[in-house]
Design an enzyme around this catalytic site. Structure first.
Site, short mmCIF file in Angstrom:
data_model
loop_
_atom_site.label_atom_id
_atom_site.label_comp_id
_atom_site.label_asym_id
_atom_site.label_seq_id
_atom_site.Cartn_x
_atom_site.Cartn_y
_atom_site.Cartn_z
N ARG A 131 0.86 -1.18 0.00
CA ARG A 131 0.00 0.00 0.00
C ARG A 131 0.90 1.23 0.00
O ARG A 131 1.51 1.55 1.01
CB ARG A 131 -0.90 -0.02 1.24
CG ARG A 131 -2.01 1.01 1.24
CD ARG A 131 -2.84 0.90 2.50
NE ARG A 131 -3.58 -0.36 2.56
CZ ARG A 131 -4.78 -0.56 1.99
NH1 ARG A 131 -5.36 0.43 1.35
NH2 ARG A 131 -5.38 -1.72 2.09
N SER A 143 -9.04 -5.76 -10.14
CA SER A 143 -10.42 -5.45 -9.84
C SER A 143 -11.04 -5.07 -11.17
O SER A 143 -10.42 -4.40 -11.98
CB SER A 143 -10.44 -4.26 -8.89
OG SER A 143 -11.76 -3.88 -8.63
N ARG A 187 1.98 -3.67 -7.35
CA ARG A 187 1.70 -4.60 -6.27
C ARG A 187 1.91 -6.07 -6.67
O ARG A 187 2.19 -6.92 -5.83
CB ARG A 187 0.26 -4.40 -5.80
CG ARG A 187 -0.09 -5.20 -4.57
CD ARG A 187 -1.56 -5.09 -4.22
NE ARG A 187 -1.80 -4.05 -3.23
CZ ARG A 187 -2.97 -3.94 -2.58
NH1 ARG A 187 -3.97 -4.76 -2.85
NH2 ARG A 187 -3.14 -2.99 -1.70
#
Length: 423
Positions: free
Chosen positions: A273, A348, A385
RNA sequence: GGAGAAUUCGCCUAGUGGCCUAUGGCGCCAGCUUGGAAAGUUGGUUGGGUGCAAGCCCUCGGGGGUUCGAAUCCCCCAUUCUCCGCCA
């Protein structure tokens, strides 16, 4: 924004959706009332205006006496017309304000509930088993000298990092692999602006509840985007696009900036993050009829990438309460992260149906020649990520990391990243 | 940063207060013509809102203003171009 016609014809459907999200149902009633007020006021104004137009037209051909009379009548009308126009405009503003707050109508079948109420659709790949204690990506990053967090923090503060050596190359390789795959699937590559105007940020719906997540440059009145979706959605705003040859697909590469304001203490270690990362985003403009099919395709392309990176993952169907306001349905693919013994989101994909396009005024021409609001969808194809999952899943006892076969051509054929003496 | 010019229906373009309900051309679509095509010719071709409908309303980069009436006059803003300055 939602379709006001749906508001008129089937407010119950919108209410049900709001309820599933845990959002306000009352907004729907408020909107219906505001719509009614607006339509009445608008009709009143239009009738007065028609009268005024008719009179004004007569003036030119009138005799001198008639002329004086008509002008006097026109003068009398003018104030009333103006007032009626203002009333209608006020009601319209009220309507708009309310309607913009209503979130997209969720697709039937979306799990009800919040963040933890997702449904696992499938699990793919095999979780690695280690006959040694697996290292986390931060440790691997230091050992291989591919992620330099210490110096990132020195330069820019917490949640900043350097990708170094094979780490930097690995990210570029990942992006290139993803870009090649996207190009094969008919996506047009776009490197997008990351600073955008307020109206674009607002138009894509990111200035609402997430506004404290966004970096803002007051001196220039510009926002730093947290995803290239902003630029990709704005790309065709106020346009009538041609969808006769099928969906318009864009693969947008950009650096993404996020303040992570609400996540103090969460994922503070490593690069899971961070305030700045890179992402390749897929974005499709389609007809509303094609939206579900396109959504399935986006998910399939994401899974293809995950498989190329040889990562174990699961796909979840996000619950209504955890959807962004623009999304009608969202699937996440989460990769296994050995050091945490849990799945973490890598991709996503959201089906925004016509919600986003309506606000941005993106239309297409139907076969009958009429225009209609397009549907938009987006989905991650690769981000920084991913390096976390790649490093951790492919680590070996000596701390080296095996490079997935599909990535090797982009890394000069290298097969392994080995520990080096830190410099 | 300063000065000037421009922005009209896909593209080009006419239009300096009222038959502008926006001109003409190109392109595109349909018809006629043709064995088929080209050429020619006739018609259509910005979008949006509201209404069962006829219709009405809005739309000449955006927003305000003046006026009975604005593409046209005034103000503000945006964008583009040219020149000057500055930086590379």
């Amino acid at each position: 924004m939602i379709d006001v016609n749906l508001l008129r014809e089937n407010p119950a459907a919108i209410k049900a959706s709001q309820k599933a999200r845990g959002a306000s149902e009352d907004l729907v009633d408020q909107a219906a009332k505001a719509d009614d007020n607006w339509r009445k006021a608008q009709a009143e104004f239009e009738n007065l205006r028609a009268e005024q137009n008719a009179k004004a037209k007569l003036v030119a051909g009138a005799s001198p006496e008639e002329r004086t009379k008509l002008i006097a009548e026109g003068q009398e009308l003018a104030a009333g017309v103006k007032a009626a126009e203002q009333r209608a405009a006020d009601f319209q503003n009220e309507l708009n304000t309310i309607v913009l707050k209503i979130e997209n109508v969720v697709t039937e079948g979306v799990p009800v509930g919040g963040e933890d109420d997702f449904v696992v659709i499938r699990e793919e790949g095999t979780k690695p088993t280690f006959d040694f204690t697996p290292r986390d990506h931060t440790e691997l990053g230091e050992l291989l000298d591919v992620i330099d967090i210490e110096r990132g923090v020195k330069i820019s503060g917490s949640r900043f990092y350097f990708l170094k050596g094979w780490g930097a190359r690995l990210e570029l390789a990942l992006m290139n692999l993803a870009l090649d795959q996207a190009a094969n699937a008919n996506f047009t590559a776009l490197i997008t602006p990351t600073l955008v105007k307020p109206e674009v940020m607002a138009g894509t719906g990111f200035l609402g509840e997430h506004s404290d997540e966004i970096y803002y440059l007051p001196a220039d009145d510009l926002y730093l985007t947290g995803t290239s979706e902003v630029a990709l959605a704005g790309y065709h705003s106020n346009e009538i696009i041609d969808l006769t040859d099928g969906p318009k697909r864009y693969a947008g590469w950009s650096t993404c900036y996020r303040r992570e304001a609400g996540s103090h203490g969460k994922d503070t270690k490593g690069i899971l993050r961070v305030h700045q990362f890179n992402k390749l985003e897929m974005f499709s403009y389609v007809t509303p009829e094609q939206a579900d099919e396109e959504h399935a395709k986006l998910l399939a392309w994401q899974e293809e990438m995950l498989k190329k990176c040889e990562l174990p993952y699961r796909v979840i169907d996000t619950a209504a309460g955890d959807l962004g306001s623009s999304a009608a349905r969202k699937f996440d693919a989460e990769a296994w992260v050995p050091s945490q013994e849990t799945y973490r989101e890598l991709t996503s994909t959201s089906n925004c149906t016509t919600y986003q396009a309506r606000r941005l005024n993106v239309r297409y021409r139907k076969e009958d020649g009429k225009t209609a609001i397009a549907a938009t969808l987006n989905g991650t194809l690769a981000t920084t990520r991913w390096l976390v999952a790649i490093l951790e899943n492919h680590q070996q006892a000596d701390g080296s990391v095996r490079i997935p076969v599909a990535l090797r051509p982009y890394l000069g054929g290298a097969e392994v990243i080995s520990p080096v003496k830190k410099s």
